[in-house]
Motif scaffolding. Sequence first.
Motif, PDB file in Angstrom:
ATOM      1  N   GLN A 141       0.822  -1.220   0.000  1.00 33.96           N
ATOM      2  CA  GLN A 141       0.000   0.000   0.000  1.00 33.96           C
ATOM      3  C   GLN A 141       0.855   1.268   0.000  1.00 33.96           C
ATOM      4  OE1 GLN A 141      -3.358  -0.138  -0.417  1.00 33.96           O
ATOM      5  NE2 GLN A 141      -2.933  -2.326  -0.652  1.00 33.96           N
ATOM      6  N   ARG A 142       1.999   1.204  -0.650  1.00 36.60           N
ATOM      7  CA  ARG A 142       2.864   2.379  -0.725  1.00 36.60           C
ATOM      8  C   ARG A 142       3.049   2.873  -2.163  1.00 36.60           C
ATOM      9  NH1 ARG A 142       7.522   2.390   3.952  1.00 36.60           N
ATOM     10  NH2 ARG A 142       6.133   1.940   5.707  1.00 36.60           N
ATOM     11  N   TYR A 143       2.321   2.254  -3.089  1.00 42.25           N
ATOM     12  CA  TYR A 143       2.462   2.633  -4.492  1.00 42.25           C
ATOM     13  C   TYR A 143       1.094   2.864  -5.109  1.00 42.25           C
ATOM     14  CZ  TYR A 143       7.254   0.910  -4.021  1.00 42.25           C
ATOM     15  OH  TYR A 143       8.552   0.720  -3.614  1.00 42.25           O
ATOM     16  N   GLU A 144       1.054   3.821  -6.004  1.00 47.04           N
ATOM     17  CA  GLU A 144      -0.182   4.076  -6.741  1.00 47.04           C
ATOM     18  C   GLU A 144      -0.541   2.832  -7.557  1.00 47.04           C
ATOM     19  OE1 GLU A 144      -1.894   7.250 -10.081  1.00 47.04           O
ATOM     20  OE2 GLU A 144       0.094   7.531  -9.179  1.00 47.04           O
ATOM     21  N   GLY A 145      -1.804   2.455  -7.529  1.00 46.69           N
ATOM     22  CA  GLY A 145      -2.224   1.272  -8.262  1.00 46.69           C
ATOM     23  C   GLY A 145      -2.331   0.035  -7.406  1.00 46.69           C
ATOM     24  N   GLY A 146      -2.017   0.161  -6.109  1.00 43.24           N
ATOM     25  CA  GLY A 146      -2.165  -0.973  -5.206  1.00 43.24           C
ATOM     26  C   GLY A 146      -0.991  -1.927  -5.237  1.00 43.24           C
ATOM     27  N   ASP A 147      -1.261  -3.169  -4.884  1.00 39.41           N
ATOM     28  CA  ASP A 147      -0.195  -4.159  -4.687  1.00 39.41           C
ATOM     29  C   ASP A 147      -0.174  -5.255  -5.741  1.00 39.41           C
ATOM     30  OD1 ASP A 147       0.656  -2.845  -2.367  1.00 39.41           O
ATOM     31  OD2 ASP A 147      -0.767  -3.949  -1.111  1.00 39.41           O
ATOM     32  N   VAL A 148      -0.807  -5.005  -6.896  1.00 38.51           N
ATOM     33  CA  VAL A 148      -0.818  -6.025  -7.952  1.00 38.51           C
ATOM     34  C   VAL A 148       0.611  -6.400  -8.348  1.00 38.51           C
ATOM     35  CG1 VAL A 148      -1.485  -6.503 -10.337  1.00 38.51           C
ATOM     36  CG2 VAL A 148      -3.069  -5.312  -8.818  1.00 38.51           C
ATOM     37  N   TRP A 149       1.510  -5.428  -8.389  1.00 38.25           N
ATOM     38  CA  TRP A 149       2.905  -5.672  -8.770  1.00 38.25           C
ATOM     39  C   TRP A 149       3.579  -6.708  -7.882  1.00 38.25           C
ATOM     40  CZ3 TRP A 149       7.022  -4.668  -5.418  1.00 38.25           C
ATOM     41  CH2 TRP A 149       6.681  -3.970  -4.237  1.00 38.25           C
ATOM     42  N   LEU A 150       3.069  -6.831  -6.650  1.00 35.61           N
ATOM     43  CA  LEU A 150       3.689  -7.697  -5.649  1.00 35.61           C
ATOM     44  C   LEU A 150       3.033  -9.074  -5.594  1.00 35.61           C
ATOM     45  CD1 LEU A 150       5.870  -7.569  -3.408  1.00 35.61           C
ATOM     46  CD2 LEU A 150       4.122  -6.665  -1.869  1.00 35.61           C
ATOM     47  N   GLY A 151       2.070  -9.316  -6.455  1.00 34.28           N
ATOM     48  CA  GLY A 151       1.318 -10.558  -6.390  1.00 34.28           C
ATOM     49  C   GLY A 151       1.969 -11.703  -7.146  1.00 34.28           C
ATOM     50  N   THR A 152       1.141 -12.708  -7.451  1.00 33.85           N
ATOM     51  CA  THR A 152       1.619 -13.899  -8.156  1.00 33.85           C
ATOM     52  C   THR A 152       0.960 -14.064  -9.523  1.00 33.85           C
ATOM     53  OG1 THR A 152      -0.093 -15.270  -7.120  1.00 33.85           O
ATOM     54  CG2 THR A 152       2.019 -15.098  -5.975  1.00 33.85           C
ATOM     55  N   GLY A 153      -0.002 -13.200  -9.857  1.00 37.86           N
ATOM     56  CA  GLY A 153      -0.746 -13.345 -11.102  1.00 37.86           C
ATOM     57  C   GLY A 153      -0.011 -12.808 -12.317  1.00 37.86           C
ATOM     58  N   LYS A 154      -0.708 -12.798 -13.440  1.00 38.56           N
ATOM     59  CA  LYS A 154      -0.085 -12.413 -14.709  1.00 38.56           C
ATOM     60  C   LYS A 154       0.299 -10.937 -14.749  1.00 38.56           C
ATOM     61  CE  LYS A 154      -4.541 -11.646 -17.051  1.00 38.56           C
ATOM     62  NZ  LYS A 154      -4.377 -10.183 -17.176  1.00 38.56           N
ATOM     63  N   ASP A 155      -0.366 -10.100 -13.926  1.00 32.08           N
ATOM     64  CA  ASP A 155      -0.060  -8.675 -13.913  1.00 32.08           C
ATOM     65  C   ASP A 155       0.985  -8.299 -12.866  1.00 32.08           C
ATOM     66  OD1 ASP A 155      -1.879  -8.060 -15.963  1.00 32.08           O
ATOM     67  OD2 ASP A 155      -3.542  -8.047 -14.525  1.00 32.08           O
ATOM     68  N   ALA A 156       1.463  -9.291 -12.128  1.00 30.97           N
ATOM     69  CA  ALA A 156       2.523  -9.020 -11.154  1.00 30.97           C
ATOM     70  C   ALA A 156       3.836  -8.740 -11.885  1.00 30.97           C
ATOM     71  CB  ALA A 156       2.696 -10.218 -10.223  1.00 30.97           C
ATOM     72  N   TRP A 157       4.753  -8.079 -11.218  1.00 37.79           N
ATOM     73  CA  TRP A 157       6.076  -7.845 -11.794  1.00 37.79           C
ATOM     74  C   TRP A 157       6.983  -9.039 -11.528  1.00 37.79           C
ATOM     75  CZ3 TRP A 157       7.832  -2.118 -10.539  1.00 37.79           C
ATOM     76  CH2 TRP A 157       6.912  -1.232 -11.088  1.00 37.79           C
ATOM     77  N   PRO A 158       7.837  -9.399 -12.492  1.00 37.20           N
ATOM     78  CA  PRO A 158       8.783 -10.501 -12.278  1.00 37.20           C
ATOM     79  C   PRO A 158       9.774 -10.182 -11.152  1.00 37.20           C
ATOM     80  CG  PRO A 158       8.614  -9.925 -14.608  1.00 37.20           C
ATOM     81  CD  PRO A 158       7.917  -8.843 -13.848  1.00 37.20           C
ATOM     82  N   VAL A 159      10.361 -11.215 -10.607  1.00 39.06           N
ATOM     83  CA  VAL A 159      11.336 -11.083  -9.515  1.00 39.06           C
ATOM     84  C   VAL A 159      12.737 -10.895 -10.082  1.00 39.06           C
ATOM     85  CG1 VAL A 159      12.429 -12.284  -7.569  1.00 39.06           C
ATOM     86  CG2 VAL A 159       9.958 -12.469  -7.927  1.00 39.06           C
ATOM     87  N   SER A 160      13.486  -9.990  -9.478  1.00 36.65           N
ATOM     88  CA  SER A 160      14.899  -9.855  -9.828  1.00 36.65           C
ATOM     89  C   SER A 160      15.719  -9.706  -8.557  1.00 36.65           C
ATOM     90  CB  SER A 160      15.147  -8.661 -10.754  1.00 36.65           C
ATOM     91  OG  SER A 160      15.132  -7.440 -10.038  1.00 36.65           O
ATOM     92  N   TYR A 161      16.992 -10.020  -8.660  1.00 38.38           N
ATOM     93  CA  TYR A 161      17.921  -9.906  -7.537  1.00 38.38           C
ATOM     94  C   TYR A 161      19.019  -8.912  -7.893  1.00 38.38           C
ATOM     95  CZ  TYR A 161      15.640 -14.279  -6.229  1.00 38.38           C
ATOM     96  OH  TYR A 161      14.700 -15.231  -5.907  1.00 38.38           O
ATOM     97  N   HIS A 162      19.333  -8.056  -6.934  1.00 38.73           N
ATOM     98  CA  HIS A 162      20.364  -7.037  -7.158  1.00 38.73           C
ATOM     99  C   HIS A 162      21.581  -7.355  -6.307  1.00 38.73           C
ATOM    100  CE1 HIS A 162      21.597  -2.957  -8.475  1.00 38.73           C
ATOM    101  NE2 HIS A 162      22.325  -3.015  -7.366  1.00 38.73           N
TER     102      HIS A 162
END
Length: 283
Positions: A141-162
């Motif tokens: 709940q810290r980003y505009e658009g909600g937490d879809v990016w953090l989910g597991t569905g098709k609209d989530a963002w892929p995981v990367s490691y830095h």
Amino acid sequence: MPDTQLCLDALSALSGCNVEQTSGASQLTPQDFVNVVALREFYKQEGFKELEYPSLGTLSLQDVDERDLYSSPPQLTEGPSTAGPAESLRTTLKINPADFFHPQFDYDFTNIKDGNAKFLRGNEPYVRPCGWNRVALRVQQRYEGGDVWLGTGKDAWPVSYHGHNMDGSLGIICTRGGASANDDPKFLDAAAASLVTGETKGRGVYSTPDIKMVEKYCKKFKSRADGKSYQVVLQNRINPEKREKCQREDIWLVYVPEGCTDVKTRAIVQESIRPYGLLLRQV
């Protein structure tokens, strides 16, 4: 959640700052923190010695943390500081664990082995960080658009490691087909020039979807909490529209065009990479 001091030491190792606990508001959000980590790497690649960041001021990009900075307790006596020049270059950063970490979502992968199991995030393979202990960051709940990016569905963002020092020296030539390749002629020019000259460095911030890859480039530090040595990596989600896939499938690039101002460069990173986990492993 692992010991708080251990987590602060991990943040210190990643950021190049002296990260200390406070009961007040944190100077940086988790998003600010990943911005600092990524921008430090990027500006070092570009040959700069300092980084200006809002709320922190000027950060030295000199690698002062290759030494054991925590081999003895901080000086408590009055009088002139006995800290060496390397330590004095570090900016002090105040973090409130209550508003920075999210223990409810911690996950210890230390003894987990996935074998042939497959996982997806944003319809892309997710290689879980088996062997690592993940400390969750407070990003819901810290980003505009909600937490879809953090989910597991098709609209989530892929995981990367830095990791640390992941840059063009890895021998990377960017491929065509990504968002920047379609939208930015400078990107195509840079890619074409790299094929002609043999130059493999893409300008920007690197990360990887493969935890095994980032293990080669992770930061190491000795914790004041227990005197033991650890490795640390940031686990992020990466905006698929802002990421360039490279010739090496295990490397992703957030491309920063030539001529970008500091403000624009910071905006590119912030639009592209969102952190959600601090990974720790004892060595």
